[in-house]
Design a protein around this motif. Structure first.
Motif, PDB file in Angstrom:
ATOM      1  N   ILE A  40       0.847  -1.195   0.000  1.00  0.00           N
ATOM      2  CA  ILE A  40       0.000   0.000   0.000  1.00  0.00           C
ATOM      3  C   ILE A  40       0.883   1.246   0.000  1.00  0.00           C
ATOM      4  O   ILE A  40       0.664   2.182  -0.766  1.00  0.00           O
ATOM      5  N   ALA A  41       1.871   1.246   0.888  1.00  0.00           N
ATOM      6  CA  ALA A  41       2.749   2.408   1.042  1.00  0.00           C
ATOM      7  C   ALA A  41       4.006   1.969   1.774  1.00  0.00           C
ATOM      8  O   ALA A  41       4.077   0.858   2.308  1.00  0.00           O
ATOM      9  N   LYS A  42       4.997   2.875   1.800  1.00  0.00           N
ATOM     10  CA  LYS A  42       6.240   2.618   2.525  1.00  0.00           C
ATOM     11  C   LYS A  42       6.683   3.908   3.186  1.00  0.00           C
ATOM     12  O   LYS A  42       6.646   4.976   2.571  1.00  0.00           O
ATOM     13  N   ALA A  43       7.088   3.801   4.445  1.00  0.00           N
ATOM     14  CA  ALA A  43       7.602   4.945   5.203  1.00  0.00           C
ATOM     15  C   ALA A  43       9.120   4.941   5.142  1.00  0.00           C
ATOM     16  O   ALA A  43       9.753   3.916   5.396  1.00  0.00           O
ATOM     17  N   PHE A  44       9.690   6.089   4.795  1.00  0.00           N
ATOM     18  CA  PHE A  44      11.137   6.260   4.688  1.00  0.00           C
ATOM     19  C   PHE A  44      11.591   7.304   5.705  1.00  0.00           C
ATOM     20  O   PHE A  44      11.054   8.417   5.724  1.00  0.00           O
ATOM     21  N   PRO A  45      12.604   6.995   6.525  1.00  0.00           N
ATOM     22  CA  PRO A  45      13.131   8.020   7.434  1.00  0.00           C
ATOM     23  C   PRO A  45      14.119   8.924   6.709  1.00  0.00           C
ATOM     24  O   PRO A  45      14.911   8.470   5.885  1.00  0.00           O
ATOM     25  N   LYS A  46      14.057  10.214   7.001  1.00  0.00           N
ATOM     26  CA  LYS A  46      15.054  11.187   6.521  1.00  0.00           C
ATOM     27  C   LYS A  46      15.362  11.066   5.037  1.00  0.00           C
ATOM     28  O   LYS A  46      16.511  10.967   4.627  1.00  0.00           O
ATOM     29  N   LEU A  47      14.338  11.095   4.201  1.00  0.00           N
ATOM     30  CA  LEU A  47      14.503  10.960   2.753  1.00  0.00           C
ATOM     31  C   LEU A  47      14.332  12.325   2.082  1.00  0.00           C
ATOM     32  O   LEU A  47      13.320  12.998   2.288  1.00  0.00           O
ATOM     33  N   ARG A  48      15.313  12.716   1.285  1.00  0.00           N
ATOM     34  CA  ARG A  48      15.222  13.995   0.578  1.00  0.00           C
ATOM     35  C   ARG A  48      14.149  13.918  -0.493  1.00  0.00           C
ATOM     36  O   ARG A  48      14.138  13.000  -1.310  1.00  0.00           O
ATOM     37  N   CYS A  49      13.252  14.909  -0.490  1.00  0.00           N
ATOM     38  CA  CYS A  49      12.180  15.027  -1.477  1.00  0.00           C
ATOM     39  C   CYS A  49      12.335  16.391  -2.151  1.00  0.00           C
ATOM     40  O   CYS A  49      12.370  17.417  -1.469  1.00  0.00           O
ATOM     41  N   VAL A  50      12.417  16.390  -3.466  1.00  0.00           N
ATOM     42  CA  VAL A  50      12.635  17.620  -4.221  1.00  0.00           C
ATOM     43  C   VAL A  50      11.399  17.884  -5.074  1.00  0.00           C
ATOM     44  O   VAL A  50      11.065  17.091  -5.953  1.00  0.00           O
ATOM     45  N   PHE A  51      10.718  18.999  -4.794  1.00  0.00           N
ATOM     46  CA  PHE A  51       9.524  19.366  -5.552  1.00  0.00           C
ATOM     47  C   PHE A  51       9.155  20.812  -5.229  1.00  0.00           C
ATOM     48  O   PHE A  51       9.502  21.323  -4.173  1.00  0.00           O
ATOM     49  N   GLY A  52       8.492  21.449  -6.166  1.00  0.00           N
ATOM     50  CA  GLY A  52       8.016  22.811  -5.942  1.00  0.00           C
ATOM     51  C   GLY A  52       9.105  23.810  -5.598  1.00  0.00           C
ATOM     52  O   GLY A  52       8.852  24.766  -4.871  1.00  0.00           O
ATOM     53  N   GLY A  53      10.315  23.607  -6.104  1.00  0.00           N
ATOM     54  CA  GLY A  53      11.402  24.545  -5.861  1.00  0.00           C
ATOM     55  C   GLY A  53      12.113  24.366  -4.535  1.00  0.00           C
ATOM     56  O   GLY A  53      13.023  25.124  -4.218  1.00  0.00           O
ATOM     57  N   LEU A  54      11.712  23.384  -3.741  1.00  0.00           N
ATOM     58  CA  LEU A  54      12.361  23.118  -2.458  1.00  0.00           C
ATOM     59  C   LEU A  54      12.954  21.716  -2.451  1.00  0.00           C
ATOM     60  O   LEU A  54      12.515  20.838  -3.196  1.00  0.00           O
ATOM     61  N   ALA A  55      13.918  21.517  -1.581  1.00  0.00           N
ATOM     62  CA  ALA A  55      14.462  20.185  -1.307  1.00  0.00           C
ATOM     63  C   ALA A  55      14.366  20.003   0.198  1.00  0.00           C
ATOM     64  O   ALA A  55      15.109  20.637   0.954  1.00  0.00           O
ATOM     65  N   ILE A  56      13.419  19.190   0.626  1.00  0.00           N
ATOM     66  CA  ILE A  56      13.179  19.010   2.056  1.00  0.00           C
ATOM     67  C   ILE A  56      13.489  17.570   2.459  1.00  0.00           C
ATOM     68  O   ILE A  56      13.504  16.665   1.624  1.00  0.00           O
ATOM     69  N   VAL A  57      13.715  17.393   3.749  1.00  0.00           N
ATOM     70  CA  VAL A  57      13.995  16.067   4.296  1.00  0.00           C
ATOM     71  C   VAL A  57      13.066  15.860   5.484  1.00  0.00           C
ATOM     72  O   VAL A  57      13.432  16.130   6.634  1.00  0.00           O
TER      73      VAL A  57
END
Length: 185
Positions: A61-78
């Protein structure tokens, strides 16, 4: 929190920089290093990832990732925890998981550390919702409350025995007291 502002950089330049420990984020043109996780934050992160993955991963169904960089909408968040629906997990043509996640998480979870500002962390969750994230949680261990950000950017506070909303499709029932009880040994 360490803010690095030697000269303005673009997100592309930021993504070429070496990784830092703890992770750095690119928010509104600034490089901001996340605080080093402390005991409570680390414990909540581990237990939440395990709890979500025990239910959502076997059923794909889904997977949880700890401290994963996500880049979208002009930001790169963790986010402390980024949960992705199974079919949205970036994969290579071979089927292996991709290293770069250039999409928003379906569920973003942040755990407030003593060195973070509430407004800045909440702003990341609101950014996530703006770009498609279905659900955001902001855990505050100090007052044992959880702010929930819905996909429409509505923010609600949950306390005590309030049952927490989870990503649709995941059969998980949690309340606020139960989550913070994980801090007691």
């Amino acid at each position: 929190m360490i803010v690095t502002a030697i000269r303005p950089v673009t997100i592309e330049e930021f993504l070429q920089l070496p990784e830092t420990e703890p992770a750095s984020e690119f928010i509104n043109g600034q490089i901001i290093q996340k605080p080093m996780p402390q005991g409570e934050q680390s414990q909540l992160q581990i237990d939440l990832c395990e709890t979500i993955n025990q239910i959502a991963k076997p059923q794909k169904i889904a997977k949880a990732f700890p401290k994963l960089r996500c880049v979208f909408g002009g930001l790169a968040i963790v986010p402390d925890i980024a949960v992705f629906r199974w079919e949205r997990i970036p994969r290579l043509s071979s089927g292996r998981i991709a290293n770069r996640f250039e999409i928003y998480p379906d569920w973003a979870i942040e755990i407030l550390s003593p060195d973070q500002k509430y407004k800045q962390v909440l702003a990341k969750l609101l950014h996530c919702a703006e770009y498609g994230t279905e659900l955001g949680w902001l855990l505050d261990a100090e007052d044992e409350s959880i702010l929930v950000v819905d996909s429409d950017r509505r923010v609600r506070e949950f306390k005590n025995s309030d049952r927490l909303p989870v990503l649709t499709g995941i059969s998980l029932e949690l309340n606020v007291q139960e989550v913070f009880s994980w801090l007691i040994f």
